[in-house]
Design a protein around this motif. Structure first.
Motif, mmCIF file in Angstrom:
data_model
loop_
_atom_site.group_PDB
_atom_site.id
_atom_site.type_symbol
_atom_site.label_atom_id
_atom_site.label_comp_id
_atom_site.label_asym_id
_atom_site.label_seq_id
_atom_site.Cartn_x
_atom_site.Cartn_y
_atom_site.Cartn_z
ATOM 1 N N GLY A 117 0.823 -1.211 0.000
ATOM 2 C CA GLY A 117 0.000 0.000 0.000
ATOM 3 C C GLY A 117 0.852 1.253 0.000
ATOM 4 N N THR A 118 1.873 1.281 0.817
ATOM 5 C CA THR A 118 2.769 2.432 0.884
ATOM 6 C C THR A 118 3.511 2.606 -0.428
ATOM 7 O OG1 THR A 118 3.019 2.174 3.260
ATOM 8 C CG2 THR A 118 4.735 3.424 2.125
ATOM 9 N N ARG A 119 3.966 1.514 -0.995
ATOM 10 C CA ARG A 119 4.702 1.603 -2.266
ATOM 11 C C ARG A 119 3.795 2.087 -3.394
ATOM 12 N NH1 ARG A 119 7.433 -3.325 -0.294
ATOM 13 N NH2 ARG A 119 5.985 -4.552 -1.534
ATOM 14 N N LEU A 120 2.559 1.603 -3.425
ATOM 15 C CA LEU A 120 1.636 2.048 -4.464
ATOM 16 C C LEU A 120 1.252 3.510 -4.253
ATOM 17 C CD1 LEU A 120 0.051 1.419 -6.992
ATOM 18 C CD2 LEU A 120 -1.768 0.469 -5.539
ATOM 19 N N LYS A 121 1.094 3.920 -3.003
ATOM 20 C CA LYS A 121 0.799 5.325 -2.720
ATOM 21 C C LYS A 121 1.949 6.203 -3.198
ATOM 22 C CE LYS A 121 -0.242 8.697 0.789
ATOM 23 N NZ LYS A 121 -0.030 9.098 2.147
ATOM 24 N N MET A 122 3.193 5.805 -2.953
ATOM 25 C CA MET A 122 4.336 6.579 -3.426
ATOM 26 C C MET A 122 4.322 6.691 -4.948
ATOM 27 S SD MET A 122 7.736 5.986 -1.165
ATOM 28 C CE MET A 122 7.629 4.272 -0.742
ATOM 29 N N THR A 123 3.954 5.619 -5.609
ATOM 30 C CA THR A 123 3.889 5.624 -7.065
ATOM 31 C C THR A 123 2.853 6.626 -7.567
ATOM 32 O OG1 THR A 123 4.559 3.307 -7.119
ATOM 33 C CG2 THR A 123 3.500 4.168 -9.091
ATOM 34 N N VAL A 177 1.450 9.182 -5.841
ATOM 35 C CA VAL A 177 1.822 10.537 -5.441
ATOM 36 C C VAL A 177 2.918 11.057 -6.371
ATOM 37 C CG1 VAL A 177 2.916 11.940 -3.625
ATOM 38 C CG2 VAL A 177 1.061 10.371 -3.052
ATOM 39 N N GLY A 178 3.851 10.218 -6.742
ATOM 40 C CA GLY A 178 4.899 10.616 -7.684
ATOM 41 C C GLY A 178 4.324 11.082 -9.011
ATOM 42 N N TYR A 179 3.311 10.391 -9.460
ATOM 43 C CA TYR A 179 2.628 10.774 -10.701
ATOM 44 C C TYR A 179 1.977 12.149 -10.545
ATOM 45 C CZ TYR A 179 -0.891 10.421 -14.451
ATOM 46 O OH TYR A 179 -1.694 10.644 -15.536
ATOM 47 N N ASP A 224 13.755 10.789 -12.242
ATOM 48 C CA ASP A 224 14.221 12.121 -12.614
ATOM 49 C C ASP A 224 13.133 13.186 -12.471
ATOM 50 O OD1 ASP A 224 16.716 10.968 -13.316
ATOM 51 O OD2 ASP A 224 15.924 10.443 -15.284
ATOM 52 N N MET A 225 11.904 12.859 -12.883
ATOM 53 C CA MET A 225 10.816 13.833 -12.774
ATOM 54 C C MET A 225 10.523 14.150 -11.309
ATOM 55 S SD MET A 225 10.046 14.626 -15.860
ATOM 56 C CE MET A 225 8.535 15.513 -15.596
ATOM 57 N N ASN A 226 10.510 13.132 -10.486
ATOM 58 C CA ASN A 226 10.294 13.327 -9.049
ATOM 59 C C ASN A 226 11.382 14.217 -8.459
ATOM 60 O OD1 ASN A 226 9.148 12.349 -6.294
ATOM 61 N ND2 ASN A 226 11.336 11.957 -6.179
ATOM 62 N N ASP A 227 12.628 13.952 -8.816
ATOM 63 C CA ASP A 227 13.729 14.736 -8.260
ATOM 64 C C ASP A 227 13.664 16.187 -8.725
ATOM 65 O OD1 ASP A 227 14.502 12.378 -7.055
ATOM 66 O OD2 ASP A 227 16.109 11.962 -8.491
ATOM 67 N N ALA A 228 13.315 16.404 -9.994
ATOM 68 C CA ALA A 228 13.176 17.771 -10.498
ATOM 69 C C ALA A 228 12.004 18.477 -9.811
ATOM 70 C CB ALA A 228 12.979 17.750 -12.013
ATOM 71 N N ALA A 229 10.908 17.758 -9.611
ATOM 72 C CA ALA A 229 9.759 18.339 -8.906
ATOM 73 C C ALA A 229 10.161 18.724 -7.486
ATOM 74 C CB ALA A 229 8.593 17.363 -8.890
ATOM 75 N N GLY A 230 10.949 17.887 -6.831
ATOM 76 C CA GLY A 230 11.418 18.208 -5.484
ATOM 77 C C GLY A 230 12.195 19.509 -5.453
ATOM 78 N N GLU A 231 13.033 19.728 -6.471
ATOM 79 C CA GLU A 231 13.787 20.991 -6.548
ATOM 80 C C GLU A 231 12.845 22.180 -6.710
ATOM 81 O OE1 GLU A 231 17.057 21.714 -6.050
ATOM 82 O OE2 GLU A 231 17.102 19.626 -5.392
ATOM 83 N N ARG A 232 11.847 22.024 -7.569
ATOM 84 C CA ARG A 232 10.863 23.102 -7.754
ATOM 85 C C ARG A 232 10.133 23.382 -6.442
ATOM 86 N NH1 ARG A 232 9.511 24.995 -12.622
ATOM 87 N NH2 ARG A 232 7.514 25.741 -11.815
ATOM 88 N N PHE A 233 9.721 22.321 -5.749
ATOM 89 C CA PHE A 233 9.000 22.494 -4.497
ATOM 90 C C PHE A 233 9.872 23.196 -3.462
ATOM 91 C CE2 PHE A 233 6.273 18.542 -5.511
ATOM 92 C CZ PHE A 233 5.352 19.306 -6.223
#
Length: 160
Positions: free
Chosen positions: A37-43, A45-47, A126-135
């Motif tokens: 459940g946690t892994r799917l939630k991370m997936t 949320v990443g989207y 990569d998209m997640n990491d770039a989003a983190g920088e923006r956030f």
């Protein structure tokens, strides 16, 4: 939606409770301790994090290039790139109504957790990491308690 895991025998008795809490229950394993459940939630949320970042970036780019950001909406609305999520985040940004459905601060935290989980699995996000920088940029500008659509503001330097 409820993400649940548990033995087949427990599912029937739990369905009425889960039915009150969510419109649908997705059973993703027989053992909740596996963390599916946690892994799917991370997936998922990443989207959402990636989509929200892209919407904010596109609107900021349009504005930065001297265009009315609403023109971006006119181009994508009704076509294959459209979605209810895009419309909701675009409206929040355009109306400057960033009442949080999911705060930028929580989204930034989740990008770190997703990044750690991905690295431990040998996956590049990569998209997640770039989003983190923006956030993090938007956090630095004071938008942490606003909806994560406030990532839009990360497209501009704090001096603008």
């Amino acid at each position: 939606m409820i993400l649940a895991a548990g033995p087949e025998a427990a599912r029937g008795p739990l369905e009425p409770v889960f039915g009150v809490l969510g419109a649908r229950t997705l059973w993703i394993g027989d053992d909740g301790a596996e963390g599916n459940g946690t892994r799917l939630k991370m997936t998922t949320v990443g989207y959402a994090v990636a989509l929200t970042s892209l919407v904010g970036e596109a609107l900021a780019l349009a504005e930065g290039l001297g265009l009315d950001p609403a023109l971006f909406g006119e181009v994508v609305s009704g076509g294959p790139l459209d979605s209810a999520y895009l419309q909701a985040k675009m409206k929040a940004i355009m109306d400057r109504d960033l009442s949080p459905s999911f705060t930028l601060r929580n989204a930034e935290k989740d990008t770190r957790l997703i990044g750690e989980a991905a690295r431990s699995a040998g996956v590049h996000v990569d998209m997640n990491d770039a989003a983190g920088e923006r956030f993090r940029r938007a956090l630095g500008q004071g938008h942490g308690d606003e909806d994560m659509a406030a990532t839009y503001f990360a497209g501009f330097s704090s001096e603008d």
